[in-house]
Design an enzyme around this catalytic site. Structure first.
Site, PDB file in Angstrom:
ATOM      1  N   GLU A 195       0.862  -1.186   0.000  1.00 54.46           N
ATOM      2  CA  GLU A 195       0.000   0.000   0.000  1.00 54.46           C
ATOM      3  C   GLU A 195       0.898   1.235   0.000  1.00 54.46           C
ATOM      4  O   GLU A 195       2.100   1.134   0.312  1.00 54.46           O
ATOM      5  CB  GLU A 195      -0.898   0.000   1.237  1.00 54.46           C
ATOM      6  CG  GLU A 195      -1.828  -1.201   1.250  1.00 54.46           C
ATOM      7  CD  GLU A 195      -2.880  -1.152   2.353  1.00 54.46           C
ATOM      8  OE1 GLU A 195      -2.853  -0.211   3.174  1.00 54.46           O
ATOM      9  OE2 GLU A 195      -3.719  -2.069   2.371  1.00 54.46           O
ATOM     10  N   PRO A 196       0.320   2.412  -0.288  1.00 55.81           N
ATOM     11  CA  PRO A 196       1.173   3.610  -0.338  1.00 55.81           C
ATOM     12  C   PRO A 196       1.998   3.791   0.938  1.00 55.81           C
ATOM     13  O   PRO A 196       3.146   4.201   0.881  1.00 55.81           O
ATOM     14  CB  PRO A 196       0.164   4.751  -0.525  1.00 55.81           C
ATOM     15  CG  PRO A 196      -0.992   4.114  -1.224  1.00 55.81           C
ATOM     16  CD  PRO A 196      -1.064   2.700  -0.714  1.00 55.81           C
ATOM     17  N   GLY A 217       5.118  -0.781   2.678  1.00 56.06           N
ATOM     18  CA  GLY A 217       5.907  -1.529   1.699  1.00 56.06           C
ATOM     19  C   GLY A 217       6.655  -2.632   2.419  1.00 56.06           C
ATOM     20  O   GLY A 217       6.165  -3.754   2.543  1.00 56.06           O
ATOM     21  N   TRP A 265       1.743  -0.405  -6.386  1.00 59.50           N
ATOM     22  CA  TRP A 265       2.808  -1.216  -6.988  1.00 59.50           C
ATOM     23  C   TRP A 265       2.339  -2.626  -7.341  1.00 59.50           C
ATOM     24  O   TRP A 265       3.035  -3.608  -7.049  1.00 59.50           O
ATOM     25  CB  TRP A 265       4.036  -1.275  -6.056  1.00 59.50           C
ATOM     26  CG  TRP A 265       4.706   0.059  -5.987  1.00 59.50           C
ATOM     27  CD1 TRP A 265       4.641   0.962  -4.967  1.00 59.50           C
ATOM     28  CD2 TRP A 265       5.495   0.672  -7.012  1.00 59.50           C
ATOM     29  NE1 TRP A 265       5.345   2.098  -5.297  1.00 59.50           N
ATOM     30  CE2 TRP A 265       5.883   1.939  -6.545  1.00 59.50           C
ATOM     31  CE3 TRP A 265       5.908   0.276  -8.294  1.00 59.50           C
ATOM     32  CZ2 TRP A 265       6.657   2.816  -7.300  1.00 59.50           C
ATOM     33  CZ3 TRP A 265       6.695   1.141  -9.028  1.00 59.50           C
ATOM     34  CH2 TRP A 265       7.064   2.384  -8.530  1.00 59.50           C
ATOM     35  N   ARG A 282      35.950  -5.158 -29.783  1.00 58.52           N
ATOM     36  CA  ARG A 282      36.222  -3.710 -29.750  1.00 58.52           C
ATOM     37  C   ARG A 282      37.730  -3.463 -29.718  1.00 58.52           C
ATOM     38  O   ARG A 282      38.422  -4.005 -28.839  1.00 58.52           O
ATOM     39  CB  ARG A 282      35.545  -3.097 -28.510  1.00 58.52           C
ATOM     40  CG  ARG A 282      35.957  -1.692 -28.198  1.00 58.52           C
ATOM     41  CD  ARG A 282      35.369  -0.698 -29.168  1.00 58.52           C
ATOM     42  NE  ARG A 282      35.828   0.653 -28.865  1.00 58.52           N
ATOM     43  CZ  ARG A 282      35.481   1.730 -29.544  1.00 58.52           C
ATOM     44  NH1 ARG A 282      34.653   1.620 -30.582  1.00 58.52           N
ATOM     45  NH2 ARG A 282      35.940   2.906 -29.206  1.00 58.52           N
ATOM     46  N   GLU A 339       9.599  -7.433  -4.120  1.00 54.35           N
ATOM     47  CA  GLU A 339       9.485  -8.716  -3.402  1.00 54.35           C
ATOM     48  C   GLU A 339      10.471  -8.776  -2.216  1.00 54.35           C
ATOM     49  O   GLU A 339      11.009  -9.845  -1.888  1.00 54.35           O
ATOM     50  CB  GLU A 339       9.604  -9.887  -4.365  1.00 54.35           C
ATOM     51  CG  GLU A 339       8.503  -9.791  -5.419  1.00 54.35           C
ATOM     52  CD  GLU A 339       8.183 -11.068  -6.130  1.00 54.35           C
ATOM     53  OE1 GLU A 339       8.430 -12.142  -5.569  1.00 54.35           O
ATOM     54  OE2 GLU A 339       7.645 -10.984  -7.241  1.00 54.35           O
ATOM     55  N   GLY A 340      10.666  -7.610  -1.598  1.00 54.99           N
ATOM     56  CA  GLY A 340      11.553  -7.514  -0.443  1.00 54.99           C
ATOM     57  C   GLY A 340      12.887  -6.908  -0.845  1.00 54.99           C
ATOM     58  O   GLY A 340      13.614  -7.493  -1.650  1.00 54.99           O
ATOM     59  N   GLU A 396      17.682  -4.923   1.945  1.00 52.36           N
ATOM     60  CA  GLU A 396      17.726  -4.717   3.402  1.00 52.36           C
ATOM     61  C   GLU A 396      16.799  -5.718   4.106  1.00 52.36           C
ATOM     62  O   GLU A 396      17.160  -6.289   5.146  1.00 52.36           O
ATOM     63  CB  GLU A 396      17.322  -3.274   3.741  1.00 52.36           C
ATOM     64  CG  GLU A 396      18.348  -2.220   3.342  1.00 52.36           C
ATOM     65  CD  GLU A 396      18.403  -1.939   1.831  1.00 52.36           C
ATOM     66  OE1 GLU A 396      17.487  -2.372   1.099  1.00 52.36           O
ATOM     67  OE2 GLU A 396      19.370  -1.290   1.389  1.00 52.36           O
TER      68      GLU A 396
HETATM   69  N1  CAA Z   1       6.514 -18.227   5.624  1.00 47.90           N
HETATM   70  C1  CAA Z   1       5.535 -18.525   6.524  1.00 47.90           C
HETATM   71  N2  CAA Z   1       5.276 -17.744   7.611  1.00 47.90           N
HETATM   72  C2  CAA Z   1       6.038 -16.663   7.788  1.00 47.90           C
HETATM   73  C3  CAA Z   1       7.058 -16.295   6.887  1.00 47.90           C
HETATM   74  C4  CAA Z   1       7.292 -17.139   5.764  1.00 47.90           C
HETATM   75  N3  CAA Z   1       8.243 -16.849   4.876  1.00 47.90           N
HETATM   76  N4  CAA Z   1       7.642 -15.152   7.315  1.00 47.90           N
HETATM   77  C5  CAA Z   1       7.016 -14.815   8.462  1.00 47.90           C
HETATM   78  N5  CAA Z   1       6.055 -15.721   8.729  1.00 47.90           N
HETATM   79  C6  CAA Z   1       5.165 -15.742   9.903  1.00 47.90           C
HETATM   80  C7  CAA Z   1       5.988 -15.823  11.174  1.00 47.90           C
HETATM   81  O1  CAA Z   1       6.284 -17.152  11.524  1.00 47.90           O
HETATM   82  C8  CAA Z   1       5.068 -15.170  12.181  1.00 47.90           C
HETATM   83  O2  CAA Z   1       4.086 -16.105  12.591  1.00 47.90           O
HETATM   84  P1  CAA Z   1       3.725 -16.300  14.181  1.00 47.90           P
HETATM   85  O3  CAA Z   1       3.341 -14.931  14.666  1.00 47.90           O
HETATM   86  O4  CAA Z   1       2.599 -17.279  14.200  1.00 47.90           O
HETATM   87  O5  CAA Z   1       4.963 -16.803  14.808  1.00 47.90           O
HETATM   88  C9  CAA Z   1       4.358 -14.089  11.359  1.00 47.90           C
HETATM   89  O6  CAA Z   1       4.464 -14.491   9.983  1.00 47.90           O
HETATM   90  C10 CAA Z   1       4.971 -12.708  11.512  1.00 47.90           C
HETATM   91  O7  CAA Z   1       6.341 -12.798  11.150  1.00 47.90           O
HETATM   92  P2  CAA Z   1       7.399 -11.711  11.591  1.00 47.90           P
HETATM   93  O8  CAA Z   1       7.242 -11.464  13.056  1.00 47.90           O
HETATM   94  O9  CAA Z   1       8.747 -12.139  11.117  1.00 47.90           O
HETATM   95  O10 CAA Z   1       6.903 -10.412  10.815  1.00 47.90           O
HETATM   96  P3  CAA Z   1       7.586  -8.958  10.752  1.00 47.90           P
HETATM   97  O11 CAA Z   1       6.511  -7.967  10.639  1.00 47.90           O
HETATM   98  O12 CAA Z   1       8.598  -8.802  11.827  1.00 47.90           O
HETATM   99  O13 CAA Z   1       8.441  -8.888   9.426  1.00 47.90           O
HETATM  100  C11 CAA Z   1       9.153  -9.127   7.218  1.00 47.90           C
HETATM  101  C12 CAA Z   1       8.405  -9.707   8.422  1.00 47.90           C
HETATM  102  C13 CAA Z   1      10.174 -10.172   6.821  1.00 47.90           C
HETATM  103  C14 CAA Z   1       9.887  -7.834   7.422  1.00 47.90           C
HETATM  104  C15 CAA Z   1       8.036  -8.977   6.193  1.00 47.90           C
HETATM  105  O14 CAA Z   1       7.156  -7.936   6.538  1.00 47.90           O
HETATM  106  C16 CAA Z   1       8.562  -8.747   4.799  1.00 47.90           C
HETATM  107  O15 CAA Z   1       8.995  -9.678   4.127  1.00 47.90           O
HETATM  108  N6  CAA Z   1       8.463  -7.495   4.282  1.00 47.90           N
HETATM  109  C17 CAA Z   1       8.755  -7.205   2.911  1.00 47.90           C
HETATM  110  C18 CAA Z   1       7.480  -7.291   2.124  1.00 47.90           C
HETATM  111  C19 CAA Z   1       7.719  -7.482   0.664  1.00 47.90           C
HETATM  112  O16 CAA Z   1       8.533  -8.300   0.256  1.00 47.90           O
HETATM  113  N7  CAA Z   1       6.959  -6.754  -0.143  1.00 47.90           N
HETATM  114  C20 CAA Z   1       6.978  -6.900  -1.542  1.00 47.90           C
HETATM  115  C21 CAA Z   1       5.563  -7.078  -2.039  1.00 47.90           C
HETATM  116  S1  CAA Z   1       5.291  -7.835  -3.582  1.00 47.90           S
HETATM  117  C22 CAA Z   1       5.927  -6.808  -4.761  1.00 47.90           C
HETATM  118  O17 CAA Z   1       7.056  -6.451  -4.681  1.00 47.90           O
HETATM  119  C23 CAA Z   1       5.097  -6.352  -5.900  1.00 47.90           C
HETATM  120  C24 CAA Z   1       4.935  -7.315  -6.982  1.00 47.90           C
HETATM  121  O18 CAA Z   1       3.846  -7.448  -7.511  1.00 47.90           O
HETATM  122  C25 CAA Z   1       6.103  -8.055  -7.512  1.00 47.90           C
END
Ligand code: CAA
Length: 397
Positions: free
Chosen positions: A137-138, A141, A168, A280, A379-380, A383
């Site tokens: 969302e805006p 991210g 996005w 070249r 997709e993350g 960082e």
């Molecule tokens: N698989 C399964 N479960 C998972 C998981 C995974 N890979 N990662 C986390 N979880 C679960 C955890 O086990 C936890 O569960 P419990 O509470 O039951 O123990 C829960 O999810 C919360 O996990 P965290 O406490 O680790 O969550 P967090 O808020 O601290 O952070 C983060 C997680 C890794 C930072 C995550 O928010 C993240 O990956 N952020 C980046 C988001 C992203 O990649 N966005 C891109 C979107 S898509 C895109 O780019 C557009 C497109 O169309 C291509």
């Protein structure tokens, strides 16, 4: 099923005759049909619908989806081999292939019920419809759990009424079906996020502004606005509150796709650089005779090969996950982190080797450089990948 060979801790898959045949067919298609149009579509930003449809006919839009659900019924290695070849020809095409396969189809395959699979997986896996994945969302991210959009169950208990703005969304301007993550119980934070299957041709679904981007310009990206969109309860994917875990689990697969995309872009830039270094002329001979060019070639090649091994390692972990349900988050994040940083290094050095010609739109080198940049972000970000890897190693949450 791919065979395995052990090399230290990393698992290296062996390419079967089917993999080699797929690789040959995709390379042939990509070089013949995609390479000639890539620069034009990059310039115009037009979505390459014709070539995407043809890839659908080849089974490339649902590679790991079983044939009973309209897919090609192949494995995780087949998916990355396809991504390498498509990205080598054009990163924009590979973005569309990646989201359709590893985010949309993979999510439905893992978490949808039988009826949902027949209705919403089959046409997308068969390439007849285009799927999208909508998490960002805006104002959220990297902090994906912090959403402002809402889905509220109506009094009759028949529909969730969805309101909010997602941003996005890859393939957003053209997607027929969207896997949407939104808040159903905001007080529960991440555990209040649910996943829904949304149909783009229903009232209340509005495509917002299209993003003007640095790279992957032919892969259309936009906002999607939900204005009292009524989503039937049958379109809930998984249970209420499962959304965040579904989103994260699916991103593990997505990150292998983006790593493979970075690999394909880098390989194209590297091959062009080797050719250029051989042909070249400067100071009376090919520039490849100079040690400063040789150092670049050696470093590019070494990082490309290291990246491929990390991607194969992630592929094997994903196959293991299919057998025993284990997570492959670490392997996927390491592959994505290394491959995307490698692709930036390699495409930057490719521009440097080509010098003025690398900076000119007369050659694809500058496009490789622009396209590679997104792999460190979507997709993350790098960082976030480092955070995921370090938390895993340190046992932190
Ligand atoms: N698989 C399964 N479960 C998972 C998981 C995974 N890979 N990662 C986390 N979880 C679960 C955890 O086990 C936890 O569960 P419990 O509470 O039951 O123990 C829960 O999810 C919360 O996990 P965290 O406490 O680790 O969550 P967090 O808020 O601290 O952070 C983060 C997680 C890794 C930072 C995550 O928010 C993240 O990956 N952020 C980046 C988001 C992203 O990649 N966005 C891109 C979107 S898509 C895109 O780019 C557009 C497109 O169309 C291509």
């Amino acid at each position: 099923m791919v065979a395995m060979e052990h090399a230290g801790q990393a698992l290296i898959p062996t390419l079967t005759p089917e993999h080699l045949e797929l690789q040959r067919a995709v390379r042939n298609f990509a070089q013949k049909e995609i390479v000639p149009i890539a620069a034009e579509f990059d310039e115009s930003g037009e979505f390459p619908l014709d070539t995407i449809r043809k890839m659908g006919e080849m089974g490339l839009m649902g590679i790991e989806v079983p044939e009973e659900y309209g897919g090609a019924g192949m494995d995780a290695l087949a998916y990355v081999l396809t991504m390498f070849e498509v990205a080598r020809a054009d990163a924009s095409h590979s973005t569309i292939v990646s989201v359709n396969n590893s985010l949309y189809c993979n999510a439905l395959l893992l978490f949808a019920n039988e009826e949902q699979k027949q209705k919403y997986l089959r046409p997308v896996a068969a390439g007849e419809k285009i799927g999208a994945y909508s998490l960002t969302e805006p104002m959220s991210g990297s902090d994906a759990g912090n959403m402002a959009s809402r889905a509220v169950l109506n009094d009759a208990g028949t529909h969730y009424i969805i309101n909010g703005r997602k941003s996005w969304v890859t393939s957003g301007p053209v997607a027929d079906l969207v896997l949407l993550f939104t808040m159903t119980e905001p007080e529960k934070k991440q555990k209040g996020i649910s996943a829904f299957l949304v149909e783009a041709d229903k009232p209340g679904f509005m495509r917002g502004k299209k993003e003007p981007k640095l790279g992957i310009r032919a892969s259309a990206t936009s906002e999607i606005v939900y204005d009292n969109y009524a989503c039937p309860v049958e379109n809930l994917i998984g249970k209420p509150g499962d959304g965040f875990k579904i989103a994260m689990a699916v991103l593990d697969a997505g990150r292998i796709g983006i790593a493979s995309q970075a690999q394909g872009i880098a390989e194209a830039a590297y091959e062009a650089s080797v050719d250029y270094a051989k042909t070249r002329q400067a100071f009376g001979g090919p520039i490849g005779q100079f040690q400063m060019i040789q150092q670049k070639i050696a470093d590019m090649k070494t990082r490309i090969e290291a990246s491929r091994l990390l991607i194969y390692n992630a592929v094997m972990a994903k196959e293991r996950s299919k057998r025993d349900g284990s997570r492959y988050t670490l392997e996927a994040s390491m592959a994505k982190l290394f491959a995307s940083e490698m692709a930036m290094f390699v495409t930057d050095e490719a521009v440097q080797i080509h010098a003025g010609m690398g900076y000119s739109k007369e050659m694809p080198i500058e496009r490789y450089y622009r396209d590679a940049r997104i792999t460190r972000i979507y997709e993350g970000t790098s960082e976030i990948q480092r955070m995921v890897i370090a938390r895993n190693e340190l046992g932190l949450r």
